[in-house]
Design a protein around this motif. Structure first.
Motif, PDB file in Angstrom:
ATOM      1  N   PHE A  88      20.814  96.034  81.051  1.00  0.00           N
ATOM      2  CA  PHE A  88      20.988  95.125  79.922  1.00  0.00           C
ATOM      3  C   PHE A  88      21.322  93.706  80.356  1.00  0.00           C
ATOM      4  CE2 PHE A  88      20.723  95.254  75.562  1.00  0.00           C
ATOM      5  CZ  PHE A  88      21.654  94.398  74.999  1.00  0.00           C
ATOM      6  N   THR A  89      21.780  93.578  81.606  1.00  0.00           N
ATOM      7  CA  THR A  89      22.205  92.248  82.035  1.00  0.00           C
ATOM      8  C   THR A  89      21.161  91.574  82.927  1.00  0.00           C
ATOM      9  OG1 THR A  89      23.324  93.151  83.950  1.00  0.00           O
ATOM     10  CG2 THR A  89      24.651  92.859  81.974  1.00  0.00           C
ATOM     11  N   THR A 135      18.392  89.222  84.123  1.00  0.00           N
ATOM     12  CA  THR A 135      18.092  87.891  83.584  1.00  0.00           C
ATOM     13  C   THR A 135      16.672  87.484  83.931  1.00  0.00           C
ATOM     14  OG1 THR A 135      18.805  86.741  85.549  1.00  0.00           O
ATOM     15  CG2 THR A 135      20.484  87.193  83.904  1.00  0.00           C
ATOM     16  N   LEU A 136      16.226  86.457  83.251  1.00  0.00           N
ATOM     17  CA  LEU A 136      14.900  85.918  83.508  1.00  0.00           C
ATOM     18  C   LEU A 136      15.005  84.903  84.643  1.00  0.00           C
ATOM     19  CD1 LEU A 136      11.983  85.397  82.574  1.00  0.00           C
ATOM     20  CD2 LEU A 136      12.909  83.687  81.040  1.00  0.00           C
ATOM     21  N   HIS A 137      14.327  85.170  85.756  1.00  0.00           N
ATOM     22  CA  HIS A 137      14.370  84.229  86.861  1.00  0.00           C
ATOM     23  C   HIS A 137      13.282  83.187  86.668  1.00  0.00           C
ATOM     24  CE1 HIS A 137      17.400  86.361  89.107  1.00  0.00           C
ATOM     25  NE2 HIS A 137      16.827  87.458  88.656  1.00  0.00           N
ATOM     26  N   PHE A 138      13.579  81.990  87.110  1.00  0.00           N
ATOM     27  CA  PHE A 138      12.682  80.873  86.849  1.00  0.00           C
ATOM     28  C   PHE A 138      11.275  81.166  87.359  1.00  0.00           C
ATOM     29  CE2 PHE A 138      10.957  76.622  87.413  1.00  0.00           C
ATOM     30  CZ  PHE A 138      11.238  76.098  86.177  1.00  0.00           C
ATOM     31  N   ARG A 189      20.766  83.549  59.455  1.00  0.00           N
ATOM     32  CA  ARG A 189      20.049  84.715  59.966  1.00  0.00           C
ATOM     33  C   ARG A 189      19.510  85.562  58.810  1.00  0.00           C
ATOM     34  NH1 ARG A 189      20.185  84.809  65.378  1.00  0.00           N
ATOM     35  NH2 ARG A 189      21.725  83.400  66.242  1.00  0.00           N
ATOM     36  N   PHE A 237      11.851  72.141  78.951  1.00  0.00           N
ATOM     37  CA  PHE A 237      12.423  73.220  79.762  1.00  0.00           C
ATOM     38  C   PHE A 237      11.837  73.227  81.173  1.00  0.00           C
ATOM     39  CE2 PHE A 237      12.132  77.613  81.344  1.00  0.00           C
ATOM     40  CZ  PHE A 237      13.484  77.878  81.481  1.00  0.00           C
ATOM     41  N   ALA A 271      24.089  91.544  74.551  1.00  0.00           N
ATOM     42  CA  ALA A 271      23.594  91.040  75.828  1.00  0.00           C
ATOM     43  C   ALA A 271      24.743  90.415  76.612  1.00  0.00           C
ATOM     44  CB  ALA A 271      22.508  90.005  75.577  1.00  0.00           C
ATOM     45  N   ARG A 272      24.730  90.585  77.922  1.00  0.00           N
ATOM     46  CA  ARG A 272      25.725  89.959  78.784  1.00  0.00           C
ATOM     47  C   ARG A 272      25.115  89.865  80.180  1.00  0.00           C
ATOM     48  NH1 ARG A 272      28.966  94.236  81.202  1.00  0.00           N
ATOM     49  NH2 ARG A 272      28.058  96.209  80.614  1.00  0.00           N
ATOM     50  N   ALA A 273      25.532  88.858  80.917  1.00  0.00           N
ATOM     51  CA  ALA A 273      24.973  88.648  82.251  1.00  0.00           C
ATOM     52  C   ALA A 273      25.919  87.774  83.055  1.00  0.00           C
ATOM     53  CB  ALA A 273      23.606  87.978  82.134  1.00  0.00           C
ATOM     54  N   CYS A 285      23.063  80.896  70.411  1.00  0.00           N
ATOM     55  CA  CYS A 285      22.567  82.252  70.692  1.00  0.00           C
ATOM     56  C   CYS A 285      22.804  82.541  72.178  1.00  0.00           C
ATOM     57  CB  CYS A 285      21.077  82.374  70.356  1.00  0.00           C
ATOM     58  SG  CYS A 285      20.064  81.221  71.267  1.00  0.00           S
ATOM     59  N   ARG A 300      19.721  82.776  77.340  1.00  0.00           N
ATOM     60  CA  ARG A 300      18.969  83.404  78.432  1.00  0.00           C
ATOM     61  C   ARG A 300      18.247  82.375  79.315  1.00  0.00           C
ATOM     62  NH1 ARG A 300      17.042  87.092  75.319  1.00  0.00           N
ATOM     63  NH2 ARG A 300      18.397  88.793  75.945  1.00  0.00           N
ATOM     64  N   MET A 301      17.702  81.325  78.680  1.00  0.00           N
ATOM     65  CA  MET A 301      16.896  80.370  79.453  1.00  0.00           C
ATOM     66  C   MET A 301      17.745  79.403  80.280  1.00  0.00           C
ATOM     67  SD  MET A 301      13.720  79.625  76.942  1.00  0.00           S
ATOM     68  CE  MET A 301      12.573  79.096  78.178  1.00  0.00           C
ATOM     69  N   PHE A 308      20.161  80.406  82.362  1.00  0.00           N
ATOM     70  CA  PHE A 308      20.586  81.029  83.617  1.00  0.00           C
ATOM     71  C   PHE A 308      19.757  80.592  84.837  1.00  0.00           C
ATOM     72  CE2 PHE A 308      21.709  84.694  80.553  1.00  0.00           C
ATOM     73  CZ  PHE A 308      22.780  83.981  80.074  1.00  0.00           C
ATOM     74  N   PRO A 309      18.415  80.564  84.721  1.00  0.00           N
ATOM     75  CA  PRO A 309      17.650  80.124  85.899  1.00  0.00           C
ATOM     76  C   PRO A 309      18.033  78.711  86.334  1.00  0.00           C
ATOM     77  CG  PRO A 309      16.185  81.045  84.238  1.00  0.00           C
ATOM     78  CD  PRO A 309      17.530  80.944  83.610  1.00  0.00           C
TER      79      PRO A 309
END
Lengths: 437, 98
Positions: free
Chosen positions: A4-5, A7-10, A218, A355, B4-6, B64, B67-68, B70-71
């Motif tokens: 679950f943790t 992450t998306l790497h660049f 939401r 980005f 979610a957690r990281a 939110c 996620r984006m 972190f990189p």
């Protein structure tokens, strides 16, 4: 890290060139549709059965909407599901094949050239397989199984089934036999494409991007669950009816299968074109940061068109006036989906450019905000053009006269040029010392 | 529902916002970026992180789970932890290694 943790790497994120290639091709298709309309006039707006009209409709559905949605899915799958699309560089091939497939399909159907239609079937088949398999893998393995991820999976399933039916039917334009009762097959193909694919994707993505980009409230989770169930029904029952028609010709002898397919469409239709737009409009009205924003206006206008799409669709089903069917198609493609897709482009392209190019240097040198990359005045101009074109289109269809149809064609070219200008101006922006994309 | 957690470079990932705040109490005031549209929260965090001295840290609330971000933090060799709160906002801790 746990599952679950992750992450998306660049390095795993799709390169900027991938979504941009799709996004920059979309206005070309829109411009081509405008040129065809301006050159042909009212001849295109007689009935939706005309080959030229079918070709034109697919320029809008596949060339404009489909192109943007495919490009966006490569990026959104990684961002919203937390799992990058595997073998993402395959997308360059998908883009080329999809573009060739759309061009040859539209040209081939419009000019009744079976050879071109056959070529388009191969190109579209390969591009859709090359697109849907990696995206499906990413969505199925996503660490975040949110309502959005589930909705995106159902939208993708609708897309695959709609394309499969469409390619099967395209053989009828390539000199072969049509697979079954034509009106039934077109009805199922169109409802899966419009409601399941376009509606499913717009709805499920909106749950994440509207709070993220527009600070909206939401959306009710009940609506999210109802949409999933209704699209599941939309995919299974009408597809089963088509298979039964193909295998045993059930629709040739009875009207019941067509009615079953139509009734199975109704829940998804009501959710995508009535419940979701009304709930989303309410959420946008209650957004926390109200400021002049043409991008939000695109969304609001598109959502406001949705109940009109539903009403026109029901009217077209009840009364056999060809103008109603054309009006339904125009409102759905250019009013509802076209407005929302156009609005998304005005927000997502500056975001991606920021980005990929500006985030790596943020804090080390002065960087513009993503909003500054696309001034609101440009988006306002595009919104005004799109809205005027939408109205001209309604007049041209209802009047059935030559002059409004040609004006509509020119207006579409104007929308395409304004959109292309915006996208190109944003996509060439770089920081002073630019890192590689 | 699981949130979610990281984290990167800070040991075990905090289970929730409360644990994150307890473990990383060195950051001082929390930047509240929940009213900003994407990607402004990311821009603000990256700009604030650029000004951190070695061993310095910051905390931020985001609209939110970011996620984006972190990189970009990893590119800058910053240690970080983030959790998604029950209201689907994010809580992020960033530290520049000493």
């Amino acid at each position: 890290m746990t599952r679950f943790t992750r992450t998306l790497h660049f390095e795993q994120a799709p390169p900027l060139a991938i979504p941009l290639a799709f996004f920059l091709t979309a206005p070309v298709a829109l411009g081509c549709a405008g040129v065809v309309l301006a050159a042909s006039g009212a001849a295109v707006l007689g009935t939706h059965w005309l080959p030229l009209t079918i070709g034109l409709a697919h320029l809008l559905t596949l060339g404009f909407l489909g192109m943007v949605m495919l490009g966006a899915l490569y990026q959104l799958t990684a961002v919203l599901s937390g799992n990058p699309v595997p073998a993402v560089r395959l997308a360059h091939g998908v883009h080329v094949l999809f573009t060739l497939g759309v061009a040859t399909l539209c040209w081939g159907i419009a000019r009744s050239e079976p050879g071109l239609v056959f070529a388009s079937i191969s190109a579209l088949f390969l591009s859709v397989v090359g697109f849907s398999v990696p995206v499906a893998v990413a969505l199925l393995r996503a660490p975040t199984q949110s309502q959005t991820t589930r909705g995106m999976r159902l939208a993708l399933a609708s897309f695959v089934v709609a394309v499969a039916i469409g390619l099967w039917m395209a053989h009828g334009h390539a000199g072969m036999r049509f697979p079954g009762v034509r009106s039934l097959w077109i009805q199922v193909h169109a409802s899966l494409a419009l409601i399941g694919w376009v509606g499913g994707l717009i709805s499920s993505v909106s749950w994440q991007v509207l709070p993220m980009f527009y600070m909206s409230k939401r959306i009710d989770p009940g609506l999210q669950r109802a949409l999933r169930l209704s699209i599941g029904l939309l995919i299974t029952l009408p597809t089963a009816v088509l298979l039964a028609d193909y295998g045993w010709g059930v629709a040739r002898t009875s009207a019941v299968p067509a009615r079953i397919a139509a009734v199975a469409t109704l829940p998804a239709l009501a959710i995508v074109w009535v419940w979701h737009p009304l709930a989303t409009l309410r959420a946008l009205r209650a957004r926390r940061r109200k400021r002049r924003d043409a991008s939000a206006l695109f969304w609001q206008t598109g959502l406001a068109c949705a109940p009109l799409v539903a009403a026109t669709g029901v009217a077209a089903w009840c009364w056999p006036d060809p103008r109603l069917m054309l009006l339904f198609g125009w409102l759905a493609l250019f009013g509802w989906a076209g407005m929302i897709v156009h609005g998304m482009l005005t927000r997502i392209v500056p975001f991606l450019v920021w980005f990929h190019r500006f985030a790596p240097v943020a804090g080390t040198q002065p960087t513009p905000s993503a909003r500054a990359l696309l001034p609101n005045a440009w988006a306002e101009r595009s919104f005004a053009l799109h809205s005027a074109t939408l109205v001209i289109g309604c007049i041209a269809i209802l009047a059935g006269a030559d002059l409004p149809a040609r004006v509509l064609g020119l207006a579409l070219v104007g929308v395409a040029l304004a959109l292309a200008y915006m996208l190109v101006r944003v996509s060439v922006r770089h920081p002073e010392a630019a890192p590689a994309d | 529902m699981e949130r979610a957690r990281a984290s990167q470079g800070l040991g075990a990932t905090p289970a929730d916002g409360r644990e994150l705040l307890e473990r990383f109490a060195d950051a001082g005031a929390i930047l509240d970026l929940r009213e900003l549209e994407a990607p402004e929260p990311m821009q603000r965090i990256l700009e604030a992180a650029a000004g951190l001295a070695p061993g310095g840290a910051l905390l931020a609330r985001t609209p939110c789970f970011p996620r984006m971000l972190f990189p970009q933090l990893e590119r800058r060799r910053l240690a970080w932890a983030a959790v998604e709160e029950p209201d689907e906002t994010g809580l992020v801790y960033v530290r520049r290694p000493a």
